[in-house]
Motif scaffolding. Structure first.
Motif, mmCIF file in Angstrom:
data_model
loop_
_atom_site.group_PDB
_atom_site.id
_atom_site.type_symbol
_atom_site.label_atom_id
_atom_site.label_comp_id
_atom_site.label_asym_id
_atom_site.label_seq_id
_atom_site.Cartn_x
_atom_site.Cartn_y
_atom_site.Cartn_z
ATOM 1 N N GLN A 182 -29.347 -14.304 14.598
ATOM 2 C CA GLN A 182 -28.013 -14.692 15.059
ATOM 3 C C GLN A 182 -26.952 -14.274 14.048
ATOM 4 O OE1 GLN A 182 -28.892 -18.936 15.936
ATOM 5 N NE2 GLN A 182 -27.850 -18.534 17.894
ATOM 6 N N GLU A 183 -27.237 -14.450 12.792
ATOM 7 C CA GLU A 183 -26.286 -14.059 11.756
ATOM 8 C C GLU A 183 -26.057 -12.550 11.784
ATOM 9 O OE1 GLU A 183 -24.999 -15.034 7.261
ATOM 10 O OE2 GLU A 183 -26.270 -16.371 8.429
ATOM 11 N N ILE A 184 -27.117 -11.790 11.989
ATOM 12 C CA ILE A 184 -27.006 -10.323 12.060
ATOM 13 C C ILE A 184 -26.082 -9.920 13.204
ATOM 14 C CG2 ILE A 184 -28.261 -8.195 12.600
ATOM 15 C CD1 ILE A 184 -30.686 -9.445 11.072
ATOM 16 N N VAL A 185 -26.313 -10.470 14.409
ATOM 17 C CA VAL A 185 -25.500 -10.058 15.558
ATOM 18 C C VAL A 185 -24.100 -10.645 15.501
ATOM 19 C CG1 VAL A 185 -27.463 -9.570 17.064
ATOM 20 C CG2 VAL A 185 -26.428 -11.815 17.139
ATOM 21 N N TYR A 186 -23.952 -11.866 15.020
ATOM 22 C CA TYR A 186 -22.639 -12.503 14.939
ATOM 23 C C TYR A 186 -21.712 -11.718 14.013
ATOM 24 C CZ TYR A 186 -19.007 -15.992 14.259
ATOM 25 O OH TYR A 186 -17.797 -16.636 14.201
ATOM 26 N N ASN A 187 -22.247 -11.329 12.870
ATOM 27 C CA ASN A 187 -21.429 -10.630 11.874
ATOM 28 C C ASN A 187 -21.425 -9.113 12.060
ATOM 29 O OD1 ASN A 187 -20.470 -12.844 10.142
ATOM 30 N ND2 ASN A 187 -22.666 -13.171 9.827
ATOM 31 N N GLY A 188 -22.203 -8.623 12.996
ATOM 32 C CA GLY A 188 -22.219 -7.189 13.258
ATOM 33 C C GLY A 188 -22.801 -6.384 12.110
ATOM 34 N N PHE A 189 -23.851 -6.909 11.496
ATOM 35 C CA PHE A 189 -24.498 -6.196 10.390
ATOM 36 C C PHE A 189 -25.333 -5.046 10.954
ATOM 37 C CE2 PHE A 189 -24.551 -10.519 8.058
ATOM 38 C CZ PHE A 189 -23.290 -10.303 7.535
ATOM 39 N N LYS A 190 -24.668 -3.909 11.215
ATOM 40 C CA LYS A 190 -25.323 -2.765 11.865
ATOM 41 C C LYS A 190 -26.556 -2.292 11.116
ATOM 42 C CE LYS A 190 -21.248 -0.877 14.093
ATOM 43 N NZ LYS A 190 -20.414 0.330 14.265
ATOM 44 N N GLN A 219 -29.113 -15.665 23.436
ATOM 45 C CA GLN A 219 -30.555 -15.636 23.676
ATOM 46 C C GLN A 219 -31.316 -16.218 22.487
ATOM 47 O OE1 GLN A 219 -31.175 -11.526 24.684
ATOM 48 N NE2 GLN A 219 -30.975 -11.914 26.867
ATOM 49 N N TYR A 220 -30.881 -15.877 21.293
ATOM 50 C CA TYR A 220 -31.530 -16.448 20.105
ATOM 51 C C TYR A 220 -31.304 -17.957 20.041
ATOM 52 C CZ TYR A 220 -32.559 -11.770 18.382
ATOM 53 O OH TYR A 220 -33.053 -10.501 18.237
ATOM 54 N N GLU A 221 -30.162 -18.420 20.505
ATOM 55 C CA GLU A 221 -29.894 -19.864 20.539
ATOM 56 C C GLU A 221 -30.889 -20.561 21.475
ATOM 57 O OE1 GLU A 221 -28.212 -23.313 19.287
ATOM 58 O OE2 GLU A 221 -27.699 -21.316 18.520
ATOM 59 N N ILE A 222 -31.120 -19.978 22.616
ATOM 60 C CA ILE A 222 -32.090 -20.535 23.572
ATOM 61 C C ILE A 222 -33.497 -20.494 22.976
ATOM 62 C CG2 ILE A 222 -33.194 -20.146 25.818
ATOM 63 C CD1 ILE A 222 -30.405 -19.053 26.753
ATOM 64 N N LEU A 223 -33.838 -19.363 22.357
ATOM 65 C CA LEU A 223 -35.171 -19.220 21.772
ATOM 66 C C LEU A 223 -35.416 -20.241 20.661
ATOM 67 C CD1 LEU A 223 -35.485 -15.329 21.706
ATOM 68 C CD2 LEU A 223 -36.856 -16.928 23.067
ATOM 69 N N LYS A 224 -34.384 -20.592 19.912
ATOM 70 C CA LYS A 224 -34.540 -21.615 18.860
ATOM 71 C C LYS A 224 -35.030 -22.928 19.455
ATOM 72 C CE LYS A 224 -30.505 -21.843 16.902
ATOM 73 N NZ LYS A 224 -29.326 -21.941 16.016
ATOM 74 N N LEU A 227 -24.150 -1.852 19.185
ATOM 75 C CA LEU A 227 -24.077 -2.989 20.098
ATOM 76 C C LEU A 227 -22.611 -3.332 20.330
ATOM 77 C CD1 LEU A 227 -26.800 -5.363 18.559
ATOM 78 C CD2 LEU A 227 -27.006 -3.997 20.642
ATOM 79 N N THR A 228 -22.241 -3.543 21.580
ATOM 80 C CA THR A 228 -20.881 -3.974 21.889
ATOM 81 C C THR A 228 -20.762 -5.463 21.552
ATOM 82 O OG1 THR A 228 -21.396 -4.625 24.150
ATOM 83 C CG2 THR A 228 -20.757 -2.299 23.780
ATOM 84 N N LYS A 229 -19.547 -5.961 21.512
ATOM 85 C CA LYS A 229 -19.360 -7.392 21.267
ATOM 86 C C LYS A 229 -20.031 -8.219 22.364
ATOM 87 C CE LYS A 229 -15.254 -7.733 18.414
ATOM 88 N NZ LYS A 229 -13.933 -8.331 18.256
ATOM 89 N N LYS A 230 -19.955 -7.716 23.568
ATOM 90 C CA LYS A 230 -20.577 -8.406 24.706
ATOM 91 C C LYS A 230 -22.101 -8.484 24.506
ATOM 92 C CE LYS A 230 -20.653 -7.975 29.752
ATOM 93 N NZ LYS A 230 -20.186 -7.136 30.870
ATOM 94 N N GLU A 231 -22.726 -7.371 24.110
ATOM 95 C CA GLU A 231 -24.165 -7.353 23.866
ATOM 96 C C GLU A 231 -24.522 -8.278 22.705
ATOM 97 O OE1 GLU A 231 -25.247 -2.792 25.271
ATOM 98 O OE2 GLU A 231 -24.408 -3.128 23.276
#
Length: 171
Positions: free
Chosen positions: A33-41, A14-19, A3-7
Motif C-alpha cells: 500500500q505504501e508503494i502504490v500510495y506514494n508512487g514508488f515506481k 485491494q490490499y486493504e481488503i486483503l489485509k 500505473l495511473t492514479k486510478k490503478e
C-alpha cells in the motif's frame, strides 16, 4: 511499469481488503500500500515479484500435443484385444510429467491443465497424478510426438499395438 492514479487507488483498496482477509499477511500488504500510495515506481516490480513469466504459446501447444498423444495411446490400448494387452506393459502408456526444476513452464502448464482444469483424466493413475518427473522429458516427448505423427492418420485415430510400441520406444 507505469500505473495511473486510478490503478494505484484500485491496488491500494485491494490490499486493504486483503489485509482483512489474510491478517497474517497484513505487514506485506501495508508495504505494498505504501508503494502504490506514494508512487514508488522503483518498487512496482515488488508488487508482482511472485507472478510467473508468461508461458509461450509453443510451450502450451507442446504440452497439449503430449497429453493428446497419451490420450490416443491410452484409448488405443483399451481397444486392443486381450492377447495384445497381455503382450504390452501398460506402464509404458502413462504420462510421466515434466521436470519441475528443469522444465518449469511445461511442468506448471501441465499442472494447470490436469489439476485445475481437470482435463486429460486418463493421465491419472488410481485417481492421482504426479506431474513432476524429476527428469527432463522434453527430448523424449519430442521423439514420441514425431513418431506418433508419423503413424497416425488423424488426431483421434486408434493405434495398433505395433504403432504404440513404436511411439513409446526409447530408440
Amino acid at each position: 511499469m507505469e500505473l495511473t492514479k486510478k490503478e494505484r487507488l484500485f491496488l491500494y483498496n485491494q490490499y486493504e481488503i486483503l489485509k482483512h482477509l489474510n491478517p497474517e499477511e497484513k505487514e506485506d500488504y501495508e508495504k505494498n500500500q505504501e508503494i502504490v500510495y506514494n508512487g514508488f515506481k522503483h518498487n512496482y516490480n515488488n508488487l508482482i515479484e511472485h507472478f510467473g513469466e508468461e508461458t509461450p504459446e509453443e510451450v502450451s501447444e507442446f504440452v497439449y500435443d503430449v497429453l493428446q498423444m497419451y490420450r490416443c495411446i491410452n484409448d488405443s490400448y483399451y481397444s486392443l484385444c486381450d492377447e495384445e494387452k497381455e503382450e504390452y506393459n501398460k506402464l509404458n502408456t502413462t504420462f510421466e510429467g515434466f521436470d519441475g526444476n528443469e522444465e518449469p513452464q511445461y511442468y506448471w502448464y501441465a499442472c494447470f491443465l490436469l489439476q485445475k482444469l481437470k482435463i486429460y483424466e486418463e493421465s491419472y493413475k488410481d485417481g492421482k497424478i504426479d506431474t513432476n518427473s524429476h527428469w527432463n522429458k522434453i527430448d523424449r516427448y519430442t521423439g514420441m510426438i514425431s513418431r506418433w505423427k508419423e503413424v497416425r492418420t488423424g488426431k483421434y485415430d486408434k493405434l495398433s499395438l505395433e504403432n504404440i510400441r513404436y511411439i513409446v520406444s526409447r530408440y
